[in-house]
Design a protein around this motif. Sequence first.
Motif, short mmCIF file in Angstrom:
data_model
loop_
_atom_site.label_atom_id
_atom_site.label_comp_id
_atom_site.label_asym_id
_atom_site.label_seq_id
_atom_site.Cartn_x
_atom_site.Cartn_y
_atom_site.Cartn_z
N LYS A 116 0.92 -1.22 -0.01
CA LYS A 116 -0.07 0.06 -0.07
C LYS A 116 0.83 1.27 -0.17
O LYS A 116 0.33 2.30 0.04
N LYS A 117 2.10 1.12 -0.02
CA LYS A 117 3.19 2.21 0.10
C LYS A 117 3.31 2.62 -1.44
O LYS A 117 3.52 1.79 -2.31
N PHE A 118 3.64 3.90 -1.78
CA PHE A 118 4.06 4.13 -3.02
C PHE A 118 5.35 5.14 -2.96
O PHE A 118 5.32 6.15 -2.26
N TYR A 119 6.16 4.87 -3.88
CA TYR A 119 7.51 5.83 -3.79
C TYR A 119 7.44 6.40 -5.15
O TYR A 119 7.47 5.52 -6.20
N GLU A 163 9.57 4.16 -4.75
CA GLU A 163 8.70 3.73 -3.83
C GLU A 163 8.01 5.04 -2.93
O GLU A 163 6.78 4.90 -2.37
N LYS A 164 8.88 5.97 -2.71
CA LYS A 164 8.16 7.13 -1.75
C LYS A 164 8.49 8.19 -2.16
O LYS A 164 8.56 9.18 -1.24
N TRP A 219 6.51 4.51 -10.90
CA TRP A 219 6.55 4.20 -9.60
C TRP A 219 6.86 2.71 -9.15
O TRP A 219 6.36 2.01 -10.20
N SER A 252 6.03 -0.52 -6.81
CA SER A 252 5.12 -1.34 -5.96
C SER A 252 5.31 -2.86 -5.56
O SER A 252 6.03 -3.20 -6.34
N LYS A 305 -2.56 11.32 -8.01
CA LYS A 305 -2.51 10.03 -7.31
C LYS A 305 -1.99 8.92 -8.02
O LYS A 305 -2.39 8.65 -9.23
N SER A 351 -2.67 6.13 -3.59
CA SER A 351 -1.51 7.01 -2.96
C SER A 351 -2.09 8.16 -2.25
O SER A 351 -3.24 8.54 -2.77
N LYS A 352 -1.49 8.83 -1.61
CA LYS A 352 -1.81 10.31 -1.22
C LYS A 352 -1.73 11.13 -2.41
O LYS A 352 -1.11 10.97 -3.42
N TYR A 371 -0.24 14.12 -4.78
CA TYR A 371 0.94 14.83 -5.08
C TYR A 371 0.59 16.00 -6.08
O TYR A 371 -0.32 16.12 -6.71
#
Length: 595
Positions: free
Chosen positions: A3-6, A22-23, A170, A172, A240, A253-254, A256
Motif C-alpha cells: 500500500k506504500k507508493f514511492y 517507492e516513496k 513508480w 510497488s 495520485k 496513494s496520497k 501529490y
Amino acid sequence: MRKKFYLLLVLLSLTNSVSCEEKYIRLGAHEHGQMEHPLSGIKIHNIVVALSKSASIEVDGPTLLGSKGEDFEWVTINLRNAEPSQDDWVGVFSPANFNESICPPQTSKEKQSGAPFICTAPLKFKFANYSNVKYTKTGKTSLKFRLINQRGDFSFAFFSGGLQNMTVTWTSGYNIDEAVPFVEWGWKGQEQKRSPAGTLTFHRNSMCGSPARTVGWRDPGFIHTSFLKDLWPNVEYTYKLGHLLSNGSVVMSKQYSFKSPPFPGQESLQRIVIFGDMGKQERDGSNEYADYQPGSLMTTDTLVKDLDNIDAVYLIGDLPYANGYISQWDQFTAQVEPIASRVPFMIASGNHERTWENSGSIYNGLDSGGECGVPAETLYYVPAENRAKFWYAADYGMFHFCIGDTEHDWREGSEQYKFIEQCFASANRHKQPWLIFAAHRVLGYSSNDWYAKEGSFEEPMGREHLQKLWQKYKVDMAFYGHVHNYERVCPIYQNQCVNKETSHYSGVVNGTIHVVVGGGGSHLSQFTSLNTRWSVFKDYDWGFVKLTAFNQSSLLFEYKKSKDGKVYDSFTISRDYKDVLACVHDACEPTTLAN
C-alpha cells in the motif's frame, strides 16, 4: 508493504515523463527540440493506424478551393466517436494521397507488422475538445479549419494520442497478475482522469557482480510507467497513484502536485540548482559507521527550506552511493522526496552508479558495487534515446542542457562525442541563450589534490577532446561533480583565461566558465597546495550552485553553502543575442567577399 507508493516524477517536453520510486516524486526537465514547434509534439512516424467503427468524421465545405478566385476557405469537420478521449485530435494533411516514394525505407520489422506507414506531419491539427468542452462526455464535436491554397488536395484524419505527454513511473509490490496500475491526475481543483500504466522490473542476474548479486541484493518490486498527455506549460497539476486489485477494490496513494515547466524559450524568472555527489544519511544515525556522506542531510534540508524559490534540480552523478546494496536506493529516494515531489529532479550517471569491470564502461573500477547502472537506469527516466547510455539533452525555459555520461567514451569520434556536438549545435541561442554542459567526472579543470599529483588537473583526456566543442558553440558554463568540493574557474579559451573579471561578465561569449560542484554531501576532497592560475574561488565545504535567469539577457550565478544556504561566491552575466553571434578569437563563421 504494497500500500506504500514511492514516486519519482520526470517531465520531458514531448515525452514529459515522471518516474517514481517507492516513496518520492521526481520532476524532470524538457527533452530538447520536442516543443520548438507544436507539430514536433506529434510522433507521426510512430503512429499505427487502425480503422475504428466507433469513430467517423465528415467534411462540410467546398470541394474545390479557388474556383471563384478566393485565396482561402473555411471547412467544418464533424466528428463522432463512441469512445472519446481528452487526447483525441484531427489533423489536416496535404497532399491527400500519401506517396510512398517520399518516405524513408521501411525496416523489415515495419513491413512485417503490416501497419500503415505515415511519414509526414499534418499541416495543422486541433484537439477534438477545442470548441466543445463536453466532447469527452458526448463524443460529438465540430471543428473549423481555415485552408489556403497549398498546391495540392487535402485530407483529414482523426487520431487518439501521439502528442506530448508525461510519463509517471513508480514502484510497488503488485505484478500485473495481481493489480492494474494507473495514475489519477488533472489540473488542480479540476476534474481528474485516469491513465493506465505498464510494468517492468529487474532481477538479481541483471547485476554484474558482488555485492549487488549476493548479500546486497534486494527485490526492487515492480516498476510502473504511465503517460500523462498534453501538459500545459506553467500549470499546477495534482495526481495520485492507484492499483485496481483483482477483487475490484482500489488502492490509492496520497495526493501529490507539481507545476509543469515553462515552454522552451519562454521568458520568465527561472531558477536552477546544480550539484553532484549527494549520498544519503539516516536521521537516526544508523548505517553511518564510515560517516561517508556527512553533508547530504544538510543539503537536503537547506533545499527544502528554499523550495519555493527553486524551479528545477540537477544532481550530476553519485546519487545514493548504494554501491551494490539495493535497499539504499529506497533510503535515498525517501530522503529527497520533499524536493523531488515538487520540482523537476534530473540526474547524470556517476561512477558509483555505473563503473564495473567489463561492463561497457570506459573505466574498469568496482565503484558501482556490481550495479553496473541497472538500478539508476531503470528507476530514473531521462530523455535519453538509450537509458543505458546516459547522455541526453533537456530544456527548461531559457536554459538548454547537454548532459554527458563520463562512464562512457566521450572522446572525438565516439558515439557520445557526436551527440554532444549535435546537442550544442541544436541550441536556439535566441530563445534559449543559456547553454549548459554538465557531467559527473571533471572534464574541465580542478585543483583537486589527486588530479594535481597526476599532473592533469582533470579527468585524463577530458578537455583535450571536448574543448573545441565548448569553444565552437560558445558554451556558457560546464559543471562537474566527482571531486567533493567547490571551485570556479575563469572563462577559458585554449587553456587560457580570457577575462580578468570575477564578479560580472558582459558582451561577447569569449570563454567557458568551468565549475566543480561536487559538495552535495559526500566526504570532502582536499585541494592541492599548488596555485592554479585559472582558479577564481575555492571552498572546502558542502554546497550547491543556483542559476537564476531573469530574462534572455541577465543571469545570476550563486554558490551557496549547505550549512546555512547563504551565498559565498557569485557573479552575473549581461549580454544581448548579438553578443552570442559575435566573432571571437578563432571561432568565426566562414565568410565570402560578396557584398
